[in-house]
Design an enzyme around this catalytic site. Structure first.
Site, PDB file in Angstrom:
ATOM      1  N   GLU A 187      40.417  38.243  39.966  1.00  0.00           N
ATOM      2  CA  GLU A 187      40.893  37.327  38.914  1.00  0.00           C
ATOM      3  C   GLU A 187      40.646  37.918  37.523  1.00  0.00           C
ATOM      4  OE1 GLU A 187      42.611  34.696  39.468  1.00  0.00           O
ATOM      5  OE2 GLU A 187      42.048  33.874  41.428  1.00  0.00           O
ATOM      6  N   ARG A 205      43.890  38.763  35.165  1.00  0.00           N
ATOM      7  CA  ARG A 205      44.050  37.921  33.970  1.00  0.00           C
ATOM      8  C   ARG A 205      43.584  38.637  32.707  1.00  0.00           C
ATOM      9  NH1 ARG A 205      43.594  31.727  36.163  1.00  0.00           N
ATOM     10  NH2 ARG A 205      43.470  32.292  38.347  1.00  0.00           N
ATOM     11  N   ASP A 258      49.183  37.166  49.826  1.00  0.00           N
ATOM     12  CA  ASP A 258      50.404  37.229  49.016  1.00  0.00           C
ATOM     13  C   ASP A 258      50.621  38.499  48.201  1.00  0.00           C
ATOM     14  OD1 ASP A 258      48.221  36.462  47.465  1.00  0.00           O
ATOM     15  OD2 ASP A 258      49.229  34.796  46.471  1.00  0.00           O
ATOM     16  N   GLU A 261      55.232  30.351  40.810  1.00  0.00           N
ATOM     17  CA  GLU A 261      55.924  31.316  41.690  1.00  0.00           C
ATOM     18  C   GLU A 261      57.421  31.060  41.842  1.00  0.00           C
ATOM     19  OE1 GLU A 261      53.037  29.816  42.479  1.00  0.00           O
ATOM     20  OE2 GLU A 261      51.676  31.512  42.200  1.00  0.00           O
TER      21      GLU A 261
END
Ligand SMILES: *[C@@H]1O[C@H](CO)[C@@H](O)[C@H](O)[C@H]1NC(C)=O
Ligand SMILES: *[C@@H]1O[C@H](CO)[C@@H](O)[C@H](O)[C@H]1NC(C)=O
Length: 589
Positions: free
Chosen positions: A176, A180, A309, A485
């Site tokens: 993360e 980010r 994913d 998404e």
């Protein structure tokens, strides 16, 4: 021109037959009938053998017969030679910019510098007690640059230059933080015209993350103590790391290596891909957990949703990032897309919606593992539609410059397969927005014959929210947390087709967000049940609203030469990074 001559040839061919037949005596007629039978049989056999040997030729002929291969026909049968209109829809763009400001200004007013924002209580929080690391600020900067918000940008840059520090003695999620904060800094560096403050900060952050790669396998640990510069195991999953997490830091580390000429960032990130390639499972799919010591897959689910994913997303994007020069990613991608089609992509029973399933391992009493196909699809999977379409035009193209939209003859068999699945998956994701609020749930399930459910009010359609009951408290799956998404896929689909339908779909989602998620006093909230209207809000504004959801909406309504897909890859948090020709060669193959 060709029509009359064709007809003429047919006429000539039929003439001899009709002339000869009547003049033949009766006995030879019997014989000739036998001969004819033999000839028919031989012909039939040769046709069958031909079909068996060259199925593509027949498929192509069939496609032509279906009207696909006319020079101007496109895959959905529309006529593409009409010029695609990519001009910006300024009114809608302005509405999206207004929404961004509504979100940002509330955060800035109530919580500037805090990692996360809670719009209803009008408070910020940090990820750890040790203090913030610029999670929300850095995630939003490139969107401000893209939208031309100069005042907001200047204040954010000032905060980065004067307030931001990574000297925090606490554990942060490696992935993360990379997607980010590192991704946000690198994108800001590029879009600001190489303002060096961002590169300095990016390098400092990456150096603090590097020790996470010091495991026996080279797979990075899932947490990092930024202050102590130390990798930390996730205590919930001892010894394990998520496949998607270790394989979704590569775009960032590789671009940093390109900018700084320091190979170490490249090598660490690339080595992870080599470990994954070596650990390959027979079917070509990946499980969601890996063992950080051995570098092997741990028995765990196979899915395109959470923890799986972005492995699939970054396979393609790593290939694109270095201008399609590293064939190893293309091979891995091709292999994996075939596996996905063989094992995970399904169709719903009644309305034939294309969706993706998960494979869940089950151990029987003898300890043997079998895989159960579960018709569950996370909203997270909705990146896949756009990704498949993009991949088809890059890895499945037979021509150098592909049309908008592509023509079937410009795609390989696999390219055509991926394109069609991509288009269908985008449609399916849009259909999961058919709810009382017009927003999609976090997780949907699809009907399968063995689910034992009657067609009833509970499961009126081919998909449903598991466990949801009218009047009962909302289940976890029913929430919408401002996820991007589907909009991301709509943006890519629009850029690749010019089909206005994708803009219309995006606009519908935006209006639903405005209606149900917007908080009057500022900011946007998640909602806890997409099937409840008016919706009940939850006090959380995820940072990806500003980094992805609103950015992709803005780009959907932009002119196509804003961040063209030929020149940029977007990291999985929506941060655009420029495509480059690599100067570093490490020989991974
Ligand atoms: C978050 O961290 C920053 C930096 O240490 C601090 O100034 C701020 O007060 C913290 N916010 C909260 C809500 O604790
Ligand atoms: C990518 O490669 C092509 C040649 O195949 C070249 O024309 C193009 O400039 C390259 N793009 C970048 C960003 O280096």
């Amino acid at each position: 021109m060709s029509e009359p001559s064709l007809r003429k040839r047919k006429a000539q061919l039929s003439r001899p037959d009709s002339n000869i037949e009547p003049s033949k005596p009766a006995v030879t007629q019997e014989k000739s009938r036998d001969y004819r039978r033999i000839i028919y049989a031989v012909c039939l056999l040769s046709v069958a053998a031909f079909i068996y040997q060259y199925p593509e030729v027949i498929e192509k002929l069939l496609n032509e017969w279906l009207g696909f291969s006319e020079d101007d026909a496109t895959i959905d049968g529309s006529n593409s030679d009409s010029i695609v209109d990519f001009s910006a829809d300024v009114a809608k763009q302005n509405a999206v910019v207004e929404a961004f400001k509504h979100a940002w200004l509330a955060y800035e007013r109530d919580a500037m510098g805090d990692d996360e924002y809670h719009p209803i209580s009008r408070k910020g929080t940090n990820l750890t007690e040790a203090g913030g690391i610029g999670y929300t600020v850095v995630d939003s900067i490139d969107t401000m640059l893209i939208m031309g918000l100069t005042g907001e940008y200047a204040r954010s840059r000032h905060w980065v230059a004067n307030k931001m520090t990574f000297d925090r003695d606490a554990n942060f999620n490696t992935f993360e933080t990379t997607i980010r904060v590192l991704g946000g800094l690198l994108s800001a560096y590029h879009l600001s015209g190489q303002d060096s403050i961002y590169l300095e900060k990016a390098k400092e952050l990456a150096d603090r993350i590097l020790p996470t790669f010091d495991t026996p396998s080279g797979l990075p640990l899932s947490q990092v103590n930024l202050g102590l510069r130390k990798g930390v195991y996730d205590s919930d999953y001892p010894g394990l790391v998520s496949t998607a997490e270790v394989s979704t830091i590569q775009l960032e580390f590789r671009y940093l290596a390109h900018l700084t000429d320091e190979d170490i960032y490249w090598e660490k990130a690339e080595h992870v891909m080599a470990v994954i390639k070596a650990a390959r499972m027979p079917h070509g799919l990946v499980s969601i957990f890996m063992n950080a010591v051995e570098g092997k897959f741990a028995t765990s689910a196979i899915r395109l949703g959470s923890r799986g994913d972005s492995y699939y997303e970054y396979l393609l994007k790593q290939y694109l990032q270095t201008n399609q020069t590293e064939n190893v990613y293309r091979e891995m991608y091709d292999d994996t897309m075939t596996a996905i089609h063989n094992h995970l992509i399904q169709q719903s029973p009644t309305t034939k919606m294309t969706y993706t399933s998960e494979l869940v391992p089950e151990r029987n009493q003898q300890g043997q593992i079998s895989w159960r196909l579960t018709p569950k699809q996370d909203h997270l999977v909705c990146f896949l539609g756009g990704s498949l379409m993009l991949g088809a035009t890059k890895t499945g193209a037979t021509v150098h410059k592909i049309s908008i939209p592509p023509k079937p003859r410009e795609l390989t068999k696999e390219g055509l397969r991926d394109w069609k699945s991509g288009v269908e998956l985008v449609k399916t994701c849009m259909r999961t927005y058919d709810t009382a609020t017009g927003l999609a749930p976090e997780i949907v399930h699809f009907r399968i014959p063995s689910d034992g459910m009657e067609v009833s009010a509970l499961a009126p359609m081919d998909w449903y929210i598991k466990g949801a009951k009218h009047g009962a408290p909302a289940v976890y799956d029913a929430r919408y947390i401002l996820r991007p998404e589907t909009i991301e896929s709509l943006f890519i689909a629009f850029r690749l087709t010019g089909d206005k339908r994708y803009r219309d779909d995006g606009w519908r989602i935006f209006q639903s967000i405005q209606k149900h998620c917007r908080v009057g006093t500022g900011g946007y909230a998640s909602i806890i049940n997409v099937d409840q209207n008016p919706a009940e809000q939850e006090d959380k504004m995820e940072t990806f609203l500003m980094s992805e959801t609103l950015k992709y909406l803005y780009l959907l309504f932009s002119d196509a030469d804003v961040l063209p897909l030929d020149e940029y890859v977007f990291n999985t948090e929506g941060h655009p990074l420029p495509i480059f020709n690599p100067t570093i060669r490490t020989g991974f193959s």
